[in-house]
Motif scaffolding. Sequence first.
Motif, PDB file in Angstrom:
ATOM      1  N   THR A   2       0.832  -1.195   0.000  1.00 26.67           N
ATOM      2  CA  THR A   2       0.000   0.000   0.000  1.00 26.67           C
ATOM      3  C   THR A   2       0.872   1.253   0.000  1.00 26.67           C
ATOM      4  O   THR A   2       2.093   1.185   0.226  1.00 26.67           O
ATOM      5  N   SER A   3       0.233   2.387  -0.257  1.00 24.41           N
ATOM      6  CA  SER A   3       0.971   3.655  -0.257  1.00 24.41           C
ATOM      7  C   SER A   3       1.587   3.929   1.104  1.00 24.41           C
ATOM      8  O   SER A   3       2.729   4.398   1.197  1.00 24.41           O
ATOM      9  N   LEU A  44       1.983  11.087   2.324  1.00 26.22           N
ATOM     10  CA  LEU A  44       1.784  10.305   1.098  1.00 26.22           C
ATOM     11  C   LEU A  44       2.303  11.005  -0.148  1.00 26.22           C
ATOM     12  O   LEU A  44       2.497  10.356  -1.180  1.00 26.22           O
ATOM     13  N   LEU A  45       2.553  12.284  -0.062  1.00 25.51           N
ATOM     14  CA  LEU A  45       3.147  13.006  -1.190  1.00 25.51           C
ATOM     15  C   LEU A  45       4.460  12.365  -1.619  1.00 25.51           C
ATOM     16  O   LEU A  45       4.862  12.457  -2.782  1.00 25.51           O
ATOM     17  N   TRP A  46       5.130  11.686  -0.684  1.00 24.11           N
ATOM     18  CA  TRP A  46       6.473  11.157  -0.926  1.00 24.11           C
ATOM     19  C   TRP A  46       6.493   9.649  -1.130  1.00 24.11           C
ATOM     20  O   TRP A  46       7.554   9.034  -1.156  1.00 24.11           O
ATOM     21  N   ILE A 187      -5.630   8.665  -3.174  1.00 22.85           N
ATOM     22  CA  ILE A 187      -4.671   9.637  -2.646  1.00 22.85           C
ATOM     23  C   ILE A 187      -5.354  10.989  -2.461  1.00 22.85           C
ATOM     24  O   ILE A 187      -5.181  11.658  -1.428  1.00 22.85           O
ATOM     25  N   ALA A 188      -6.136  11.414  -3.447  1.00 25.00           N
ATOM     26  CA  ALA A 188      -6.866  12.680  -3.319  1.00 25.00           C
ATOM     27  C   ALA A 188      -7.779  12.661  -2.098  1.00 25.00           C
ATOM     28  O   ALA A 188      -7.883  13.664  -1.369  1.00 25.00           O
ATOM     29  N   LEU A 192      -7.828  15.236   1.113  1.00 28.09           N
ATOM     30  CA  LEU A 192      -8.937  16.169   1.287  1.00 28.09           C
ATOM     31  C   LEU A 192     -10.011  15.685   2.260  1.00 28.09           C
ATOM     32  O   LEU A 192     -10.759  16.494   2.802  1.00 28.09           O
ATOM     33  N   GLY A 193     -10.082  14.381   2.488  1.00 30.39           N
ATOM     34  CA  GLY A 193     -11.167  13.845   3.306  1.00 30.39           C
ATOM     35  C   GLY A 193     -11.088  14.228   4.766  1.00 30.39           C
ATOM     36  O   GLY A 193     -12.118  14.396   5.432  1.00 30.39           O
ATOM     37  N   LYS A 194      -9.905  14.386   5.308  1.00 31.97           N
ATOM     38  CA  LYS A 194      -9.757  14.655   6.736  1.00 31.97           C
ATOM     39  C   LYS A 194     -10.287  16.035   7.101  1.00 31.97           C
ATOM     40  O   LYS A 194     -10.855  16.236   8.175  1.00 31.97           O
TER      41      LYS A 194
END
Length: 290
Positions: A2-3, A44-46, A187-188, A192-194
Motif C-alpha cells: 500500500t501507499s 503520502l506526497l512522498w 490519494i486525493a 482532502l477527506g480529513k
Amino acid sequence: MTSQEALGAQHLLPLAQGTLRYYDRGEPGARPVVFVHGVLTNALLWRKVVPTVADAGFRCLAPDLPLGSHTTPMRPDADLSAPAVATLLGDFLTALDLEDAILVANDTGGAITQLLLARYPDRVGKVVLTPSDSFEYFFPPIFRPLPKIARIPGSMSVLGQLLRIRALYRLPLLFGWVAKRPLPPAIAEEYLGKLRKSKGVRRDLRKFLRTVHSRHTLAAAEKLRQFNQPVLLVWPPEEKLFPISLAHRLAAVLPDAELVEVPDSYTFVSEDQPDALAGHIKRFAAAMAD
C-alpha cells in the motif's frame, strides 16, 4: 504494497503542540532524510520517492504536519502560525535526535523549511527544495485570498463540504496546477477527506492559513544568506505556481546552491517525476558523504 507501507512503519510522536504521526523507513543509524509536505497534502506526497531513497542506504522520515490533511488534531491551544509550524518541525528533529538531517521539501513545506533554516539551522546538514513558496510567493497569487478567507467564521467547514465534489479536483485551485496528471482517487481522498470529517483538523488549518504572509518568507530569505550548507533546487521549467525564476533567486541568495531542471512536471515533482527526484536526492546526499 500500500501507499502507507511504501513510507515505512507508522509512529506517533508526542510533542508540546500535540501528537504528530510520522513514517520511518530505512536503517535507524543511517543518515536521516526528512520529507516535508505542504498544505492539503501529507506524507503520502512522498510515497513514490521514499522507497528508492531508503533502499540507497538512508533513513527516510515523513511526518504529517498539521496543514489540513493530518489524522490527529493538535492541542486546542497549540500555536500553529507559520513560524510555529517551523518550530514544530524543529521539535520533531530534536525529539528524534536527528542530526545532520537532509530536508526534502515541497510547496508550503518549502516555506516552513526556509523558516526553520533561518531560525534553527543546527540539525540540518543539507536541503532539497522542490517548487516551494518563497520570497513574495507565500502564497502564490492564485492562493493569496486564502488567509483572508480563513478569517471568516465557518469558512473551513464550507471548504470541507466543497471538497466532496470530485469534479473540482482538476481545477487550478486544487490539484490542476500542482500535478500534470490526475492524482489517484484514493490519494486525493487521503489529502482532502480529513478536512471534511474533522473539526479539529479544520481548526488547525485555519490557525495556519490566517498567519500566511510574505513577510515571513522575505525575512527568511535574507537570513538564508548565512546558511552555508549545500542546497539542491529541483525545479520544473514549466512550473505554474512557483515560476523557475524563484529558484534562480534562491540560488543567488544561498551561498552553496545547485539548480537542476526536471521536465514534464508541475509543483508535485514527487508525483510527476518521482524517479528523477529520487535520483537527484541520492546523488546529492551521497556527494555530501564524500
